[in-house]
Motif scaffolding. Structure first.
Motif, mmCIF file in Angstrom:
data_model
loop_
_atom_site.group_PDB
_atom_site.id
_atom_site.type_symbol
_atom_site.label_atom_id
_atom_site.label_comp_id
_atom_site.label_asym_id
_atom_site.label_seq_id
_atom_site.Cartn_x
_atom_site.Cartn_y
_atom_site.Cartn_z
ATOM 1 N N GLY A 180 -10.487 2.140 0.578
ATOM 2 C CA GLY A 180 -10.194 2.791 1.847
ATOM 3 C C GLY A 180 -9.065 3.797 1.748
ATOM 4 O O GLY A 180 -8.315 4.010 2.705
ATOM 5 N N LYS A 181 -8.941 4.439 0.586
ATOM 6 C CA LYS A 181 -7.856 5.415 0.379
ATOM 7 C C LYS A 181 -7.985 6.605 1.338
ATOM 8 O O LYS A 181 -9.081 7.099 1.583
ATOM 9 C CB LYS A 181 -7.900 5.952 -1.056
ATOM 10 C CG LYS A 181 -7.217 5.067 -2.096
ATOM 11 C CD LYS A 181 -5.756 5.433 -2.245
ATOM 12 C CE LYS A 181 -5.008 4.386 -3.055
ATOM 13 N NZ LYS A 181 -5.264 4.466 -4.468
ATOM 14 N N THR A 182 -6.855 7.054 1.819
ATOM 15 C CA THR A 182 -6.815 8.257 2.661
ATOM 16 C C THR A 182 -6.676 9.486 1.759
ATOM 17 O O THR A 182 -6.435 9.361 0.548
ATOM 18 C CB THR A 182 -5.610 8.213 3.607
ATOM 19 O OG1 THR A 182 -4.414 8.159 2.806
ATOM 20 C CG2 THR A 182 -5.669 6.990 4.516
ATOM 21 N N ASN B 297 -4.058 0.557 10.570
ATOM 22 C CA ASN B 297 -4.723 1.306 9.499
ATOM 23 C C ASN B 297 -4.899 0.449 8.248
ATOM 24 O O ASN B 297 -5.902 0.564 7.536
ATOM 25 C CB ASN B 297 -3.938 2.572 9.160
ATOM 26 C CG ASN B 297 -4.380 3.753 10.008
ATOM 27 O OD1 ASN B 297 -5.322 3.623 10.794
ATOM 28 N ND2 ASN B 297 -3.713 4.865 9.876
ATOM 29 N N GLN B 298 -3.905 -0.391 7.977
ATOM 30 C CA GLN B 298 -4.021 -1.324 6.858
ATOM 31 C C GLN B 298 -5.214 -2.264 7.088
ATOM 32 O O GLN B 298 -5.991 -2.540 6.179
ATOM 33 C CB GLN B 298 -2.734 -2.136 6.728
ATOM 34 C CG GLN B 298 -2.716 -3.060 5.523
ATOM 35 C CD GLN B 298 -1.459 -3.916 5.488
ATOM 36 O OE1 GLN B 298 -1.044 -4.473 6.506
ATOM 37 N NE2 GLN B 298 -0.831 -4.015 4.326
ATOM 38 N N GLY B 299 -5.361 -2.723 8.342
ATOM 39 C CA GLY B 299 -6.499 -3.577 8.701
ATOM 40 C C GLY B 299 -7.830 -2.880 8.490
ATOM 41 O O GLY B 299 -8.799 -3.483 8.018
ATOM 42 N N LYS B 300 -7.873 -1.573 8.786
ATOM 43 C CA LYS B 300 -9.108 -0.805 8.559
ATOM 44 C C LYS B 300 -9.447 -0.744 7.074
ATOM 45 O O LYS B 300 -10.615 -0.850 6.681
ATOM 46 C CB LYS B 300 -8.957 0.613 9.131
ATOM 47 C CG LYS B 300 -8.983 0.658 10.647
ATOM 48 C CD LYS B 300 -8.820 2.090 11.161
ATOM 49 C CE LYS B 300 -8.844 2.136 12.673
ATOM 50 N NZ LYS B 300 -8.661 3.508 13.194
ATOM 51 N N ARG B 301 -8.415 -0.569 6.252
ATOM 52 C CA ARG B 301 -8.651 -0.542 4.796
ATOM 53 C C ARG B 301 -9.150 -1.897 4.314
ATOM 54 O O ARG B 301 -10.047 -1.975 3.471
ATOM 55 C CB ARG B 301 -7.377 -0.128 4.057
ATOM 56 C CG ARG B 301 -7.021 1.327 4.238
ATOM 57 C CD ARG B 301 -5.994 1.813 3.217
ATOM 58 N NE ARG B 301 -4.720 1.118 3.337
ATOM 59 C CZ ARG B 301 -3.754 1.464 4.184
ATOM 60 N NH1 ARG B 301 -3.941 2.482 5.007
ATOM 61 N NH2 ARG B 301 -2.613 0.793 4.203
ATOM 62 N N PHE B 302 -8.571 -2.976 4.856
ATOM 63 C CA PHE B 302 -9.037 -4.327 4.504
ATOM 64 C C PHE B 302 -10.514 -4.487 4.877
ATOM 65 O O PHE B 302 -11.298 -5.077 4.132
ATOM 66 C CB PHE B 302 -8.224 -5.396 5.247
ATOM 67 C CG PHE B 302 -6.795 -5.545 4.787
ATOM 68 C CD1 PHE B 302 -6.386 -5.088 3.543
ATOM 69 C CD2 PHE B 302 -5.847 -6.155 5.603
ATOM 70 C CE1 PHE B 302 -5.067 -5.222 3.115
ATOM 71 C CE2 PHE B 302 -4.528 -6.301 5.191
ATOM 72 C CZ PHE B 302 -4.138 -5.835 3.946
ATOM 73 N N ALA B 303 -10.878 -3.952 6.063
ATOM 74 C CA ALA B 303 -12.256 -4.081 6.558
ATOM 75 C C ALA B 303 -13.246 -3.347 5.663
ATOM 76 O O ALA B 303 -14.380 -3.799 5.460
ATOM 77 C CB ALA B 303 -12.350 -3.556 7.989
#
Length: 217
Positions: free
Chosen positions: A56-58, A126-132
């Motif tokens: 999930g890198k930006t 945003n960290q949660g989105k990367r985890f997802a």
């Protein structure tokens, strides 16, 4: 391979089915060059993008990894998603589902709860989105190796072998095999790892032997 299967992206599945190097294939797609003309630098950058997408890198995160300007990293990611559209769809759906349910699921329906995705703090959310995005892929890979591990253990036992499964490291299984059982041990490890989970792409196994773990590298 897990990402290709779970997203159902035809371009990535096709690359694996034809035995193509996925990082070179991605490089050829992103940089719009023939796969034969991909440079080592382009392959390294494509590899960073392939794994970066999974985590999930930006565009900012990728720019830091590759030491390139943020707009360039953004263009790379956009190009990646245009070539592998179903991966973008999969990632977006993963975030949406986790936001609704509070958890992500793996290929074997194991759950990872992600309370961060509903946090009021932007950074935590945003960290949660990367985890997802990451949990279904990493979690499914973990599921698969554990199924393989159990099956290898049971097969060694079933054949009343002296060889023992002694270690699992990420996507590796290490078997301490006695010399006279080596051939059968190799057959069992390969078969059980390749068939641990039915997928749209074949689970390939690199198998090496040596007198120490170091020698098998």
């Amino acid at each position: 391979r897990v990402l290709a299967h779970m997203s159902g992206d035809e371009n990535m599945i096709d690359a694996f089915k034809h035995g193509e190097d996925i990082h070179s294939k991605t490089a050829s797609q992103i940089f719009d060059v023939d796969i034969k003309d991909v440079t080592s630098k382009q392959r390294i950058e494509a590899k960073a993008i392939n794994f970066g997408i999974i985590y999930g890198k930006t565009d900012f995160g990728l720019s830091q990894d590759l030491n390139i300007p943020v707009p360039t990293a953004k263009a790379y990611i956009e190009s990646y998603f245009s070539k592998y559209p179903k991966i973008k769809e999969f990632m977006d759906n993963a975030v949406e589902t986790a936001t609704e349910t509070g958890y992500a699921t793996t290929i074997l329906n194991r759950r990872r709860y992600i309370p961060e995705i509903k946090a009021s703090n932007f950074i935590v959310r945003n960290q949660g989105k990367r985890f997802a995005m990451n949990a279904p892929i990493q979690g499914s890979a973990a599921d698969i190796i554990k199924v393989a591990m159990v099956n290898v253990y049971n097969k060694l036992k079933e054949n009343e072998m002296k060889s023992k499964l002694i270690l699992q490291v990420h996507d590796e299984l290490i078997v301490e095999a006695v010399d006279e059982e080596l051939e059968l041990a190799e057959k069992i490890v390969r078969e059980e790892m390749e068939n641990a989970q039915s997928m749209d792409v074949k689970l390939d196994v690199d198998l090496n032997t040596g007198n120490s773990w170091y020698e098998t590298k």
